[in-house]
Write an enzyme that holds these catalytic residues in place. Structure first.
Site, short mmCIF file in Angstrom:
data_model
loop_
_atom_site.label_atom_id
_atom_site.label_comp_id
_atom_site.label_asym_id
_atom_site.label_seq_id
_atom_site.Cartn_x
_atom_site.Cartn_y
_atom_site.Cartn_z
N GLY A 8 0.82 -1.21 0.00
CA GLY A 8 0.00 0.00 0.00
C GLY A 8 0.85 1.26 0.00
O GLY A 8 0.45 2.31 0.52
N GLY A 11 -0.44 4.83 -1.10
CA GLY A 11 -1.59 5.42 -0.39
C GLY A 11 -1.20 6.63 0.42
O GLY A 11 -0.05 7.09 0.38
N GLN A 12 -2.20 7.17 1.17
CA GLN A 12 -1.97 8.41 1.92
C GLN A 12 -0.82 8.25 2.90
O GLN A 12 0.10 9.07 2.94
CB GLN A 12 -3.25 8.79 2.70
CG GLN A 12 -3.11 10.04 3.53
CD GLN A 12 -4.26 10.27 4.51
OE1 GLN A 12 -5.03 9.37 4.80
NE2 GLN A 12 -4.35 11.49 5.02
N ASP A 53 -0.40 -7.32 -5.42
CA ASP A 53 -1.79 -7.39 -4.93
C ASP A 53 -1.78 -8.27 -3.70
O ASP A 53 -1.46 -9.46 -3.79
CB ASP A 53 -2.69 -7.98 -6.03
CG ASP A 53 -4.15 -8.07 -5.58
OD1 ASP A 53 -5.02 -8.17 -6.46
OD2 ASP A 53 -4.39 -8.04 -4.35
N TYR A 143 -15.16 -2.39 7.60
CA TYR A 143 -13.79 -1.92 7.85
C TYR A 143 -13.43 -2.13 9.32
O TYR A 143 -12.37 -2.68 9.64
CB TYR A 143 -13.69 -0.45 7.48
CG TYR A 143 -12.38 0.23 7.77
CD1 TYR A 143 -12.31 1.24 8.73
CD2 TYR A 143 -11.23 -0.07 7.05
CE1 TYR A 143 -11.11 1.90 8.98
CE2 TYR A 143 -10.03 0.58 7.30
CZ TYR A 143 -9.99 1.58 8.26
OH TYR A 143 -8.80 2.24 8.52
N LYS A 147 -10.74 -4.59 11.25
CA LYS A 147 -9.71 -4.06 12.16
C LYS A 147 -9.71 -4.85 13.47
O LYS A 147 -8.67 -5.22 14.00
CB LYS A 147 -9.92 -2.57 12.41
CG LYS A 147 -9.59 -1.69 11.20
CD LYS A 147 -8.19 -1.98 10.67
CE LYS A 147 -7.81 -1.10 9.50
NZ LYS A 147 -6.49 -1.46 8.93
#
Ligand code: VAH
Length: 320
Positions: A8, A11-12, A53, A143, A147
């Site tokens: 990832g 990403g941010q 992926d 989500y 978590k």
């Protein structure tokens, strides 16, 4: 940590974590990966980079083996709002992806794994103010379910296999480099961009919505400081509460207006309001402070000044 794999990475959080880990450990020792290779730009080359992926178990194992990885920062995930649009995909990426990383790590001799949980692990039955480290976790989003499940899975790998997995529960993350990808707290980032671009913003949560937040430099600090901490000090391993500030959407707009007096913000809640209302308003992060010296540097005032400064610089460079 000598050979690091980041999933990832585009990403941010991943974008800025990649830059910081390369600064600390050397570019060639930090392998960035994401489902698609982002464009290089004048100030940032992504090499060394792998298209990866995380739902592809064999690809994860091959990356860890081929690059002789000893540390994994596993960030690839679908966030809260997009996760509600495709809950099955969110489970696949967030849980099967995590399981593939944990299995490949224990089999491949990886020494440490970082995996971020979120305040989304909490739900409406959790105490909302100064939410304790150890408390009720009954989330109402897929989500959040991933978590809570992920925290339990990571702790299982710590105790069953002795894999050193560590993680924090991030609040909303605010940053000026890469936009977040479909979260409920995205308004706290978008508002800065629109204040500079348009002078106005329509916020998708109520004005009085209070959520815990963290500025990106502190977000990165939490990951690196936890991963460098002495294992013998840790009583918890995953899901450390970390926070830096809590404020309402209206307080954020008012803080921006100190520097952009004409800035106008409307509040038109959408389906993300129900998610925000299920999350804590503030966190007790005393366990992180006691076990690995967590200490954020940015509050609302300092973050606002720095965000506006960085975004104005990007506007002048034509990259906003
Ligand atoms: C989201 N930014 O909004 C993420 C984060 C606490 C929120 O996990 O889904």
């Amino acid at each position: 940590m000598k050979r690091i794999l980041i999933t990832g990475a585009a990403g941010q959080i991943g974008t800025e974590l990649t830059r910081e880990l390369r600064r600390k450990y050397g570019v060639d020792n930090v392998i960035a990966s994401s489902r698609h290779r982002p464009e290089d730009d004048a100030k940032h080359s992504w090499t060394p980079f792998e298209v990866l992926d995380v739902t592809d178990r064999d690809a994860i194992r091959a990356a860890i083996e081929d690059y002789n990885i000893d540390t994994v920062f596993h960030l690839a995930a679908m966030l809260s709002a997009v996760g509600e649009q495709d809950p099955q995909a969110a489970w696949d990426v967030n849980i099967n992806g995590l399981h593939h990383v944990l299995e490949a790590s224990r089999r491949g001799g990886v020494e440490k794994v970082f995996w971020p949980s979120s305040i989304a692990a909490f739900g409406p039955t959790t105490p909302r103010n100064n939410t304790p480290q150890d408390t009720i976790t009954q989330p109402t989003t897929m989500y959040g379910v991933t978590k809570v499940t992920g925290e339990l899975l990571c702790d299982y790998y710590v105790h069953r296999y002795g894999l050193d997995v560590r993680g924090v529960r991030y609040p909303g993350v605010i940053s000026s480099d890469t936009l977040p990808g479909g979260g409920t707290t995205d308004y706290a980032v978008e508002i800065f961009y629109e204040a500079i671009r348009q002078g106005h913003y329509t916020c998708f949560v109520r004005e009085d919505t209070v959520l815990p937040m963290i500025y990106m430099p502190d977000c990165i600090l939490a990951a690196t400081r936890l991963m460098e901490a002495d294992l013998s000090r840790l009583q918890h391993h995953n899901g450390f509460n970390v926070s830096a500030m809590s404020f309402s959407a209206g307080e954020l707009a008012a803080e921006i207006r100190k520097y952009i007096p004409e800035f106008a913000c409307r509040f038109e809640p959408d389906q993300r309001q129900a998610i925000a209302d299920s999350w804590p308003r503030s966190l007790d992060d005393s366990a992180a402070r006691a076990e690995w010296d967590w200490q954020p540097a940015f509050g609302l005032a300092g973050m606002t000044v720095d965000m506006l400064e960085k975004l104005r610089t990007r506007e002048q460079l034509g990259t906003l």
